[in-house]
Every structure is written in structure tokens, then in C-alpha cells.
Design a protein around this motif. Structure first.
Motif, PDB file in Angstrom:
ATOM      1  N   ALA A  24       1.845   9.364 -40.505  1.00  0.00           N
ATOM      2  CA  ALA A  24       1.029  10.524 -40.853  1.00  0.00           C
ATOM      3  C   ALA A  24       1.603  11.253 -42.067  1.00  0.00           C
ATOM      4  N   ARG A  25       2.930  11.241 -42.212  1.00  0.00           N
ATOM      5  CA  ARG A  25       3.572  11.874 -43.371  1.00  0.00           C
ATOM      6  C   ARG A  25       3.409  11.066 -44.639  1.00  0.00           C
ATOM      7  N   LEU A  26       3.052   9.794 -44.498  1.00  0.00           N
ATOM      8  CA  LEU A  26       2.987   8.886 -45.641  1.00  0.00           C
ATOM      9  C   LEU A  26       1.602   8.245 -45.770  1.00  0.00           C
ATOM     10  N   PRO A  27       0.550   9.021 -45.936  1.00  0.00           N
ATOM     11  CA  PRO A  27      -0.786   8.409 -45.987  1.00  0.00           C
ATOM     12  C   PRO A  27      -0.949   7.443 -47.156  1.00  0.00           C
TER      13      PRO A  27
ATOM     14  N   VAL B 249       7.273  -2.237 -52.530  1.00  0.00           N
ATOM     15  CA  VAL B 249       8.574  -1.679 -52.161  1.00  0.00           C
ATOM     16  C   VAL B 249       9.464  -2.808 -51.665  1.00  0.00           C
ATOM     17  N   THR B 250      10.677  -2.870 -52.167  1.00  0.00           N
ATOM     18  CA  THR B 250      11.682  -3.786 -51.649  1.00  0.00           C
ATOM     19  C   THR B 250      12.820  -2.945 -51.119  1.00  0.00           C
TER      20      THR B 250
ATOM     21  N   ILE C 279      15.962   6.162 -45.820  1.00  0.00           N
ATOM     22  CA  ILE C 279      15.146   5.875 -47.001  1.00  0.00           C
ATOM     23  C   ILE C 279      13.877   6.722 -47.070  1.00  0.00           C
ATOM     24  N   MET C 280      13.762   7.734 -46.197  1.00  0.00           N
ATOM     25  CA  MET C 280      12.530   8.523 -46.138  1.00  0.00           C
ATOM     26  C   MET C 280      12.176   9.159 -47.469  1.00  0.00           C
TER      27      MET C 280
ATOM     28  N   GLU D  41       8.622   8.607 -49.289  1.00  0.00           N
ATOM     29  CA  GLU D  41       7.712   9.713 -49.612  1.00  0.00           C
ATOM     30  C   GLU D  41       7.346   9.696 -51.090  1.00  0.00           C
ATOM     31  N   ALA D  42       8.302   9.399 -51.957  1.00  0.00           N
ATOM     32  CA  ALA D  42       8.024   9.349 -53.392  1.00  0.00           C
ATOM     33  C   ALA D  42       7.055   8.215 -53.729  1.00  0.00           C
TER      34      ALA D  42
END
Length: 144
Positions: free
Chosen positions: A39-42, A111-112, A135-136, A140-141
Motif C-alpha cells: 500500500a505504501r508503494l503503489p 530493480v536489482t 531497502i525500504m 520508495e524512491a
């Protein structure tokens, strides 16, 4: 499949220790945390990611791309998938692709995630939370 999904490992331990309700609670709590993360990372939905390891003893990078393996399904609940080309190439070698150092561009993923050998490649409910928390900020970025 080289590594069972962490949920299967928790279920088996719950059965062996006659603590199946505790195992169900751990799985439910961990899935809840992953749902919160999703939910934080749509913007993460639909992206591709690959888990990779660096094996210091051999100075080798290993891209993990077994679609059924517990180590490469770590990010699926948050809405990503493995890059199809890597999955196909890695299928011939048991879900692992070992590019030479000068061919690290072989990872066509959005993403790796590169972890030292022994990191999230043997996921558990606790290592999953620890590794994803670590790695959050990067996730997020990327998800923006």
C-alpha cells in the motif's frame, strides 16, 4: 525450486512443534506487513525485480530467477514480478543466472536487489522484514 517459500517453512515447523496456530499467526502477521508495504508503494505494482547475491568466496554475482523458488518470490506480494527474459535464461541453470562481472547489464529488471550470500536468499518471516526494512528507502524512491 531450490528454496521453499518461507510460508511453507513456517508451516512445517508449526506442524513439527505442534504449534500450527502460532505458525498461522506468524504467516498472517507477515502477510499483513507485506500488504502494508504494498500500500505504501503503489508505483511498485507491475515493476520487475530480481534478487541477486554476491558470493564473496568466488567473487561471483548470482541473479536468482526461479519463479517457484522461495528466494525469488520475496517481492511478489508487494506487486512485482521477475523479468521474463531472466527467468527463461535462468531456467536452464536451476533458476540461477551467473553473469560475468562485465555483463551485469544482463539484469533487465527495474530493480536489482544485491545482497551478500546468506541474506534474503533463505527468507524467513524475520529475515524478510529485516531485509525489506533495510531497502525500504530505495523501494520508495523507485516506486514514485
Amino acid at each position: 525450486m531450490l528454496i521453499d517459500p518461507w510460508q511453507a517453512q513456517v508451516e512445517v515447523h508449526g506442524r513439527i512443534l505442534d504449534k500450527e496456530s502460532d505458525a498461522d499467526h506468524i504467516i498472517g502477521t507477515t502477510h499483513g506487513g507485506l500488504d502494508t508495504m504494498a500500500a505504501r508503494l503503489p508505483g511498485w505494482t507491475g515493476r520487475t525485480a530480481v534478487l541477486s547475491q554476491i558470493v564473496f568466496a568466488t567473487k561471483q554475482v548470482v541473479l536468482v530467477a526461479d519463479p517457484d523458488g522461495g528466494d525469488s518470490t520475496v517481492f511478489e506480494q508487494p506487486g512485482r514480478s521477475s523479468p521474463p527474459r531472466i527467468v527463461v535464461e535462468a531456467g536452464a541453470t536451476g533458476g540461477r543466472l551467473l553473469p560475468s562481472r562485465e555483463r551485469l547489464d544482463a539484469s533487465t529488471a527495474d530493480v536489482t536487489v544485491l545482497l551478500p550470500d546468506g541474506g534474503c536468499n533463505m527468507p524467513s518471516s524475520l529475515s524478510l522484514k529485516f531485509d525489506l526494512d533495510a531497502i525500504m528507502a530505495a523501494l520508495e524512491a523507485i516506486a514514485c
